[in-house]
Structure formats: structure tokens, C-alpha cells
Design a protein around this motif. Structure first.
Motif, PDB file in Angstrom:
ATOM      1  N   TYR A  12     -33.404  76.004  44.781  1.00 12.81           N
ATOM      2  CA  TYR A  12     -34.546  76.683  45.407  1.00 12.81           C
ATOM      3  C   TYR A  12     -35.744  76.410  44.518  1.00 12.81           C
ATOM      4  CZ  TYR A  12     -37.664  80.320  47.050  1.00 12.81           C
ATOM      5  OH  TYR A  12     -38.750  80.979  47.556  1.00 12.81           O
ATOM      6  N   ASN A  13     -36.792  75.776  45.069  1.00 14.62           N
ATOM      7  CA  ASN A  13     -37.861  75.384  44.132  1.00 14.62           C
ATOM      8  C   ASN A  13     -39.282  75.430  44.694  1.00 14.62           C
ATOM      9  OD1 ASN A  13     -38.433  72.908  45.481  1.00 14.62           O
ATOM     10  ND2 ASN A  13     -36.677  71.960  44.495  1.00 14.62           N
ATOM     11  N   GLU A  14     -39.449  75.933  45.897  1.00 21.41           N
ATOM     12  CA  GLU A  14     -40.798  76.095  46.470  1.00 21.41           C
ATOM     13  C   GLU A  14     -41.631  74.817  46.375  1.00 21.41           C
ATOM     14  OE1 GLU A  14     -42.618  79.773  45.172  1.00 21.41           O
ATOM     15  OE2 GLU A  14     -40.935  80.961  45.941  1.00 21.41           O
ATOM     16  N   ASN A 206     -33.956  79.298  35.779  1.00 18.85           N
ATOM     17  CA  ASN A 206     -34.809  79.239  36.966  1.00 18.85           C
ATOM     18  C   ASN A 206     -36.122  79.995  36.772  1.00 18.85           C
ATOM     19  OD1 ASN A 206     -33.823  81.811  37.025  1.00 18.85           O
ATOM     20  ND2 ASN A 206     -32.693  81.582  38.948  1.00 18.85           N
ATOM     21  N   GLU A 208     -36.409  83.155  36.459  1.00 17.82           N
ATOM     22  CA  GLU A 208     -36.353  84.499  37.036  1.00 17.82           C
ATOM     23  C   GLU A 208     -35.537  85.416  36.120  1.00 17.82           C
ATOM     24  OE1 GLU A 208     -38.075  84.955  39.702  1.00 17.82           O
ATOM     25  OE2 GLU A 208     -38.415  82.867  40.262  1.00 17.82           O
ATOM     26  N   HIS A 214     -27.858  81.175  36.871  1.00 16.01           N
ATOM     27  CA  HIS A 214     -28.669  80.468  35.878  1.00 16.01           C
ATOM     28  C   HIS A 214     -29.082  81.436  34.773  1.00 16.01           C
ATOM     29  CE1 HIS A 214     -28.982  77.189  38.763  1.00 16.01           C
ATOM     30  NE2 HIS A 214     -29.268  78.101  39.678  1.00 16.01           N
ATOM     31  N   SER A 243     -37.444  77.785  39.780  1.00 20.13           N
ATOM     32  CA  SER A 243     -37.498  78.235  41.177  1.00 20.13           C
ATOM     33  C   SER A 243     -38.907  78.133  41.773  1.00 20.13           C
ATOM     34  CB  SER A 243     -37.025  79.682  41.268  1.00 20.13           C
ATOM     35  OG  SER A 243     -37.850  80.494  40.467  1.00 20.13           O
ATOM     36  N   ARG A 244     -39.907  77.946  40.931  1.00 20.80           N
ATOM     37  CA  ARG A 244     -41.287  77.768  41.380  1.00 20.80           C
ATOM     38  C   ARG A 244     -42.110  77.279  40.197  1.00 20.80           C
ATOM     39  NH1 ARG A 244     -43.553  82.709  39.495  1.00 20.80           N
ATOM     40  NH2 ARG A 244     -41.835  84.100  39.000  1.00 20.80           N
TER      41      ARG A 244
END
Ligand SMILES: [Zn+2]
Length: 264
Positions: A12-14, A206, A208, A214, A243-244
Motif C-alpha cells: 500500500y503506497n498511495e 511503512n 505507520e 511491518h 505507505s505514503r
């Protein structure tokens, strides 16, 4: 050793380019879905690679392989690897050969000669914990298992000349120049990587808070501190597989596409 970041995004990486890097311009680390775009963006071409490392078979690490290999093989027309009869070394966990062949069979009709090219031109090297192998370009690679949902390996890399040969399974961590954790949750093995002599340690986080799959930046930095990595070492430890888009969380900086490290 030169390490160039091609992408820094996780599953998930936007919209970030997916996690990948190049070592010394001829080793490709991971083949995510967008690997051709990431290589071209850094003015690199598939055929300059002679070796590929794939840490595990989750799609964000290997779904680009059929397209990478097709371009690797045919790029350059009369001067192509196809015409030259070259072989590509691909290093990864047990079962990688069957998995990549299945990906290729799904990507193209099974009667296509490309599948035969895969059988004839790809040399798969399946690795295990603490294997240390020689790699083209005077490099050596060692491997450690991570704590992930599929068999996954961290990459520990060094130079043969600097280490006085290919190191043994007992001293390769101290002779390392570069470590890439690949996907892992926090476990004892991460502390082993953090205790290595590597000049750059790229760790899966990630960015987060704790989510089990992770590492969080907070728990990674806590482990680094417990391992004796001080603020002065902060350039050695970096985050990847985000993730972003982020520059840093607390003291942990994230690598960015195009960033380059010269490790001496
Ligand atoms: Zn994964």
C-alpha cells in the motif's frame, strides 16, 4: 559499493514507486510491478543488469519480473542479450523458480517462445539462511530469514576485495557494506542486522504505528538505540517500503527515489 534507490513504496503506497534499488549499476534488488518505469526514471536500462535479487514472492516484489525479463532479453535489437546468448542470474527463496515461471505463463500464452527463453536464459539461485555467495562484479551476498508471512530474506552485501574474499557464514555480517532488511516485523533478527558493520542499513517500516506486519519507526529506532546506534549513526539507518510519501518520522529518515549512496 554504490546503492541507488529506485523506489520506496510498500504494497500500500498511495502512488509511490514500489520498493526497489540497484547495486553498482548491475544488480537489481526486487522486481515490483513498476520496475521498468523506475529504472527508466533513473536513466537505467534493463540490460545493464546481470543479477537480480528477489527477497520474497509477494506481488509488490516480483510482479514486474515478466516485463523486466522480456525487456532485459530483447533490448538493443542486434546487440541484445537474446542475440548474445546471455544468462540472467536470479537469486531468491526456495520455490522462486516455479513461481516466476507461473507468473510468466499467466503473462503470455504458454506456447510463446518466451517461456523457453526463461528456462534457458534464467539461472535461478535459491538461497537459505546464512548462505554467502559470490556475485558478479566482485561482490558477495549473504542472507538472513525475516519474520514475514512468506519465506523472506534480508540481503547482506559486501565487496570481495574489501572483505579479503567471500566471507564465511560466521563473519559476513561484520564485513557487510550494505544491508536491506526486506519485509519483516520486529524480531531478534532485526537486532542482528542492526549490529552488522554495514554503512547503510535499509529497513522495512511503512512509517505507520505498530501493525504487526511491518516495523514502526518508533520500534525500529528503539531497537537501534538498544543496539548502540547513536545519533551520529543516523545516516546509516534508513526506512523504506513506505505507505505514503514521507521524509522522516522522528529521527528516522526515509530513502527517496534517485537517492544514491557510496559505501566505502
Ligand atoms: Zn511482503
Amino acid at each position: 559499493m554504490n546503492v541507488k534507490i529506485l523506489g520506496n513504496g510498500g504494497f500500500y503506497n498511495e502512488g509511490l514507486p514500489y520498493n526497489a534499488m540497484a547495486i553498482d549499476g548491475h544488480v537489481l534488488v526486487e522486481t515490483p510491478p513498476d520496475i521498468l518505469q523506475s529504472l527508466m526514471r533513473q536513466r537505467m536500462r534493463p540490460p545493464q543488469m546481470d543479477t537480480v535479487f528477489i527477497s520474497h514472492i509477494h506481488g509488490d516484489h516480483c510482479f514486474g519480473f515478466p516485463f523486466f525479463f522480456f525487456n532485459w532479453l530483447y533490448w538493443g535489437d542486434a546487440d541484445s542479450h537474446y542475440k548474445k546468448g546471455s544468462r540472467l542470474a536470479v537469486i531468491g527463496p526456495g520455490g522462486l523458480s516455479g513461481h516466476l515461471r507461473e507468473l510468466m505463463r499467466l503473462a503470455i500464452p504458454p506456447e510463446h517462445p518466451y517461456l523457453r527463453d526463461f528456462d534457458e536464459r534464467v539461472q535461478i539461485i535459491e538461497i537459505d539462511e546464512d548462505d554467502v555467495i559470490a556475485v558478479k562484479g566482485n561482490l558477495w551476498f549473504g542472507f538472513r530469514r525475516t519474520a514475514h508471512s512468506l519465506p523472506t530474506f534480508s540481503l547482506i552485501a559486501g565487496e570481495v576485495g574489501r572483505a579479503g574474499g567471500v566471507p564465511s557464514s560466521s563473519d559476513y555480517l561484520e564485513k557487510a557494506l550494505f544491508v536491506y532488511s526486506s519485509d519483516t516485523s520486529m524480531f531478534e533478527g532485526v537486532r542482528v542486522l542492526l549490529g552488522s558493520g554495514a554503512k547503510l542499513i535499509l529497513c522495512d517500516t511503512n512509517g505507520e504505528n505498530e501493525k504487526e506486519v511491518h516495523m514502526s519507526p518508533r520500534e525500529l529506532m528503539a531497537a537501534a538505540t538498544a543496539q548502540g546506534l547513536s545519533g551520529a549513526d543516523s545516516g546509516r539507518l534508513r526506512g523504506i517500503h513506505m505507505s505514503r510519501r514521507m521524509e522522516r518520522v522522528g529521527e528516522l529518515r526515509f530513502v527517496q527515489p534517485g537517492e544514491e549512496f557510496t559505501l566505502l
